[in-house]
Design an enzyme around this catalytic site. Structure first.
Site, mmCIF file in Angstrom:
data_model
loop_
_atom_site.group_PDB
_atom_site.id
_atom_site.type_symbol
_atom_site.label_atom_id
_atom_site.label_comp_id
_atom_site.label_asym_id
_atom_site.label_seq_id
_atom_site.Cartn_x
_atom_site.Cartn_y
_atom_site.Cartn_z
ATOM 1 N N ARG A 135 -14.198 -9.360 -2.735
ATOM 2 C CA ARG A 135 -13.901 -8.410 -1.540
ATOM 3 C C ARG A 135 -13.494 -7.157 -2.169
ATOM 4 O O ARG A 135 -12.609 -7.171 -3.039
ATOM 5 C CB ARG A 135 -12.931 -9.017 -0.603
ATOM 6 C CG ARG A 135 -12.454 -8.391 0.434
ATOM 7 C CD ARG A 135 -11.047 -7.969 0.431
ATOM 8 N NE ARG A 135 -10.794 -7.282 1.587
ATOM 9 C CZ ARG A 135 -9.475 -6.401 1.600
ATOM 10 N NH1 ARG A 135 -8.765 -6.266 0.646
ATOM 11 N NH2 ARG A 135 -9.301 -5.833 2.905
ATOM 12 N N VAL A 136 -13.997 -6.046 -1.299
ATOM 13 C CA VAL A 136 -13.636 -4.880 -1.627
ATOM 14 C C VAL A 136 -12.884 -4.339 -0.343
ATOM 15 O O VAL A 136 -13.372 -4.232 0.917
ATOM 16 C CB VAL A 136 -14.737 -3.776 -2.012
ATOM 17 C CG1 VAL A 136 -14.504 -2.340 -2.134
ATOM 18 C CG2 VAL A 136 -15.642 -4.209 -3.178
ATOM 19 N N GLY A 137 -11.756 -3.945 -0.489
ATOM 20 C CA GLY A 137 -11.122 -3.307 0.776
ATOM 21 C C GLY A 137 -11.331 -1.881 1.138
ATOM 22 O O GLY A 137 -12.101 -1.297 0.387
ATOM 23 N N ASP A 138 -10.327 -1.499 2.129
ATOM 24 C CA ASP A 138 -10.673 0.068 2.452
ATOM 25 C C ASP A 138 -10.327 0.953 1.747
ATOM 26 O O ASP A 138 -10.832 2.245 1.768
ATOM 27 C CB ASP A 138 -9.996 -0.078 4.109
ATOM 28 C CG ASP A 138 -8.480 -0.232 3.766
ATOM 29 O OD1 ASP A 138 -7.658 0.869 3.714
ATOM 30 O OD2 ASP A 138 -8.066 -1.242 3.537
ATOM 31 N N THR A 177 0.824 -1.107 0.198
ATOM 32 C CA THR A 177 -0.183 -0.091 -0.038
ATOM 33 C C THR A 177 0.872 1.383 0.099
ATOM 34 O O THR A 177 1.862 1.335 0.663
ATOM 35 C CB THR A 177 -1.016 -0.074 1.208
ATOM 36 O OG1 THR A 177 -1.718 -1.120 1.056
ATOM 37 C CG2 THR A 177 -1.787 1.318 1.077
ATOM 38 N N HIS A 236 -5.993 -6.067 8.391
ATOM 39 C CA HIS A 236 -6.341 -5.731 6.860
ATOM 40 C C HIS A 236 -7.257 -4.497 7.001
ATOM 41 O O HIS A 236 -7.867 -3.973 8.020
ATOM 42 C CB HIS A 236 -6.646 -7.012 6.177
ATOM 43 C CG HIS A 236 -7.578 -7.777 6.806
ATOM 44 N ND1 HIS A 236 -9.099 -7.408 7.197
ATOM 45 C CD2 HIS A 236 -7.412 -9.178 7.519
ATOM 46 C CE1 HIS A 236 -9.672 -8.364 7.700
ATOM 47 N NE2 HIS A 236 -8.908 -9.287 7.955
ATOM 48 N N GLY A 237 -7.909 -4.117 5.760
ATOM 49 C CA GLY A 237 -8.780 -3.190 5.535
ATOM 50 C C GLY A 237 -10.304 -3.303 6.422
ATOM 51 O O GLY A 237 -10.910 -2.392 6.297
ATOM 52 N N THR A 262 -3.836 2.552 6.191
ATOM 53 C CA THR A 262 -3.640 1.138 5.653
ATOM 54 C C THR A 262 -3.471 0.182 6.771
ATOM 55 O O THR A 262 -3.568 0.667 7.867
ATOM 56 C CB THR A 262 -2.321 1.256 4.800
ATOM 57 O OG1 THR A 262 -2.214 -0.044 4.497
ATOM 58 C CG2 THR A 262 -1.189 1.339 5.718
ATOM 59 N N GLY A 263 -3.692 -1.123 6.202
ATOM 60 C CA GLY A 263 -3.499 -2.232 7.334
ATOM 61 C C GLY A 263 -2.367 -2.836 6.967
ATOM 62 O O GLY A 263 -1.298 -2.424 6.139
#
Length: 232
Positions: A119-122, A91, A162-163, A142-143
């Site tokens: 999956r949709v992340g942050d 990231t 994670h996000g 970020t994660g």
């Protein structure tokens, strides 16, 4: 996105829109880097190995967000070739202000290893992976990739860095909430931006056992930087 009234498009809908506005598309398979495939293979091997011989002393994370102790972590990068050094993690976040006080944020991501299809992340979620407002400032968060945390702790669990943790707490927006509102409401004056970042990360650890990092800038040039993960 200035050619649509929508804020977020994904999957085939996003691809259809890209064609409509003349963006050249490439085969999705071409976006899978050899390094990412190696990480996925390592993840599968790790899962299989640990499931067959799970360690007794797991060093599990506490219920209030306590981080792993020094005896349960390692400072080495995952044992993969093809670009897994500390300077090549996924990231990238950026925050900026211009001479007129306009604030902007950009957050990219490499995703997480072995994520579920769909999956949709942050990163694309306003208020989670990023937030910008000229009256308060800009934040990028970020994660940590699930594989990185698992290899470091040597314990099988769905990594809390994670996000999903960022989305559940709206971390980016929460930083600006702390910076602009809560301090004044408490009668102590507003928090500094650095304090807002630190308090928000503590909140995420306490509320959802989540770990990550954030960078922030205010219109006046104040900066805040913080992280609670071992690999940032």
């Amino acid at each position: 996105m200035d050619k649509t009234e929508h804020c977020l498009l994904i999957a085939t809908g996003a691809e259809d829109f890209a064609r409509e506005v003349g963006i050249e598309l490439v085969a999705n398979e071409s976006l899978v880097h050899e390094w990412a495939q190696k990480r996925l293979n390592a993840y599968k091997t790790f899962e299989r190995t640990i499931s067959e011989d799970k360690p007794r002393n797991t060093g599990a994370i506490g219920s209030h967000g306590s981080t792993p102790t020094a005896t349960t972590t390692t400072t080495t990068d995952p044992p993969l070739s093809g670009g897994t050094g500390s300077s090549e993690h996924d990231t990238v976040g950026a925050v900026a202000i211009d001479s007129r006080g306009n604030c902007a944020v950009a957050t990219s991501t490499g995703g997480i290893t072995a994520k579920r299809v769909g999956r949709v992340g942050d990163s694309p979620i306003v208020g989670a992976g990023g937030y910008a407002d000229n009256t308060s400032g800009a934040v990028s968060t970020t994660g940590t990739d699930v594989l990185e945390l698992q290899l470091m702790i040597m314990y099988v669990f769905w990594a809390k860095g994670h996000g999903e943790a960022l989305m559940r707490t709206c971390l980016a927006r929460h930083v600006m909430y702390e910076f602009t509102a809560e301090g004044r409401a408490a009668g102590t004056g507003r928090f500094t931006l650095q304090q807002a970042v630190d308090k928000s990360l503590d909140m995420m650890a306490d509320r959802v056992d989540g770990y990550g990092g954030a960078i922030a800038v205010a219109p006046g040039g104040e900066v805040g930087v913080g992280f609670t993960t071992p690999m940032m």
